[in-house]
Structures are given as structure tokens and as C-alpha cells.
Design an enzyme around this catalytic site. Structure first.
Site, short mmCIF file in Angstrom:
data_model
loop_
_atom_site.label_atom_id
_atom_site.label_comp_id
_atom_site.label_asym_id
_atom_site.label_seq_id
_atom_site.Cartn_x
_atom_site.Cartn_y
_atom_site.Cartn_z
CE LYS A 191 -2.76 -0.88 3.64
NZ LYS A 191 -3.87 -0.63 4.58
CE LYS A 232 -2.04 4.17 5.14
NZ LYS A 232 -3.21 3.84 5.94
#
Ligand code: C2G
Length: 145
Positions: free
Chosen positions: A44, A46
Site C-alpha cells: 500500500k 505505507k
């Protein structure tokens, strides 16, 4: 028993997360949180401050949460809904209309709850960074003698 399923990273746990979980649980009797693993967070784009295990421990301590399972990929949701017999998938409104969730309406109800304004993990990190004294100032000059 009405079973609710939601997904998230839940890093630097804050009241926006708690309010989402509280409202999600109020929709049924049993709340399952599919928590993004550290590896999935990389996918993602992240990087969570807390590890998966630390984030899982905190979520499991929340009275609204009945079960925490790993979220390893984007594709697991249909099997999650079937495996855990989820009646409703709930997400914050920032996901409303997303192709990551709307398709689940063929398998269960999909609901988006208003996101709590004014707080986010990103904002917490940014506020702390801006208030962090410049690290260079802390480096004292080398002693001369
Ligand atoms: N949330 C909220 N209000 C905020 C912040 C977050 O209602 N101020 C909600 C989000 O909408 C989400 C949940 O809290 O439903 C968890 O937020 P994140 O940890 O940021 O989750 P996210 O990174 O969006 O991961 O496969 C989906 C992803 O795993 C969702």
C-alpha cells in the site's frame, strides 16, 4: 448474530479509529478487524510506526473488537466475507465508492461511515515532526581541548 467486518492499518491508534470501530460494532453483534500486515502496508506504500503485532495487541484491547485477522492483500475480502460469515463490511467514508470495496455488495452489505474530521495518523506524524526541535540544534560542537 450479525457479523461486521472492517479493514485497516490502525497505526498510531487515535479517536478517529475508535469512533469508527464503535459505530461499526453498533451495527451488529460481532466485529472482525482485518488488520493490514507490515508486508501489505509495503504494497500500500505505507510504513506503520507500530508493527503488526503491536497494532494487533492494541486493537484486541478495544471493547468493540471481537477478532483481529491479518489483511495480507487486496484480493482476500470475498474469502474473508465467506470464511467469517460477515453480514456487513464497513469502512470510513474515505473509501466510499472505491473499487476496493463496492464490489463486495454482491456478497454482503457494504456501508461507509462518516470519517472523523481533524485527526489522522498522517496528521499526527506531521504535527509531531513540525513541533520536533530541529535535530541539528541538539548536536553540540566538538570540544576544542
Ligand atoms: N478512519 C476514520 N476517521 C479518521 C481516520 C480513519 O473513520 N479520522 C477510518 C478509516 O476510514 C478506516 C479505518 O478508520 O475505515 C482505519 O483507517 P486506516 O488505518 O487509515 O485504514 P486504511 O489505511 O484506510 O486501510 O484494505 C483497506 C485498507 O486496509 C484500509
Amino acid at each position: 448474530m450479525k457479523r461486521i467486518l472492517t479493514y485497516g492499518t490502525y497505526d498510531l491508534l487515535h479517536y478517529g479509529h475508535i469512533r469508527l470501530l464503535k459505530r461499526a460494532k453498533a451495527l451488529g453483534d460481532y466485529l472482525i478487524v482485518a488488520l493490514s500486515t507490515d508486508e501489505f502496508n509495503e504494497i500500500k506504500g505505507k510504513k506503520a510506526y507500530h508493527s503488526y503485532e503491536e497494532r494487533k495487541e492494541m486493537l484486541e484491547a478495544i471493547r468493540y473488537v471481537d477478532l483481529v485477522i491479518p489483511e495480507d492483500n487486496w484480493e482476500q475480502k470475498i474469502s474473508d466475507v465467506e470464511k467469517y460469515h460477515a453480514d456487513v463490511v464497513v469502512m470510513g467514508s474515505d473509501w466510499a465508492g472505491s473499487d476496493k470495496f463496492d464490489y463486495l455488495s454482491d456478497y454482503c452489505e457494504v456501508l461507509y461511515l462518516d470519517r472523523t474530521e481533524g485527526v489522522s495518523t498522517t496528521k499526527i506524524k506531521e504535527d509531531l515532526r513540525l513541533n520536533e526541535p530541529n535535530k541539528d540544534e541538539k548536536i553540540l560542537p566538538e570540544p576544542q581541548n
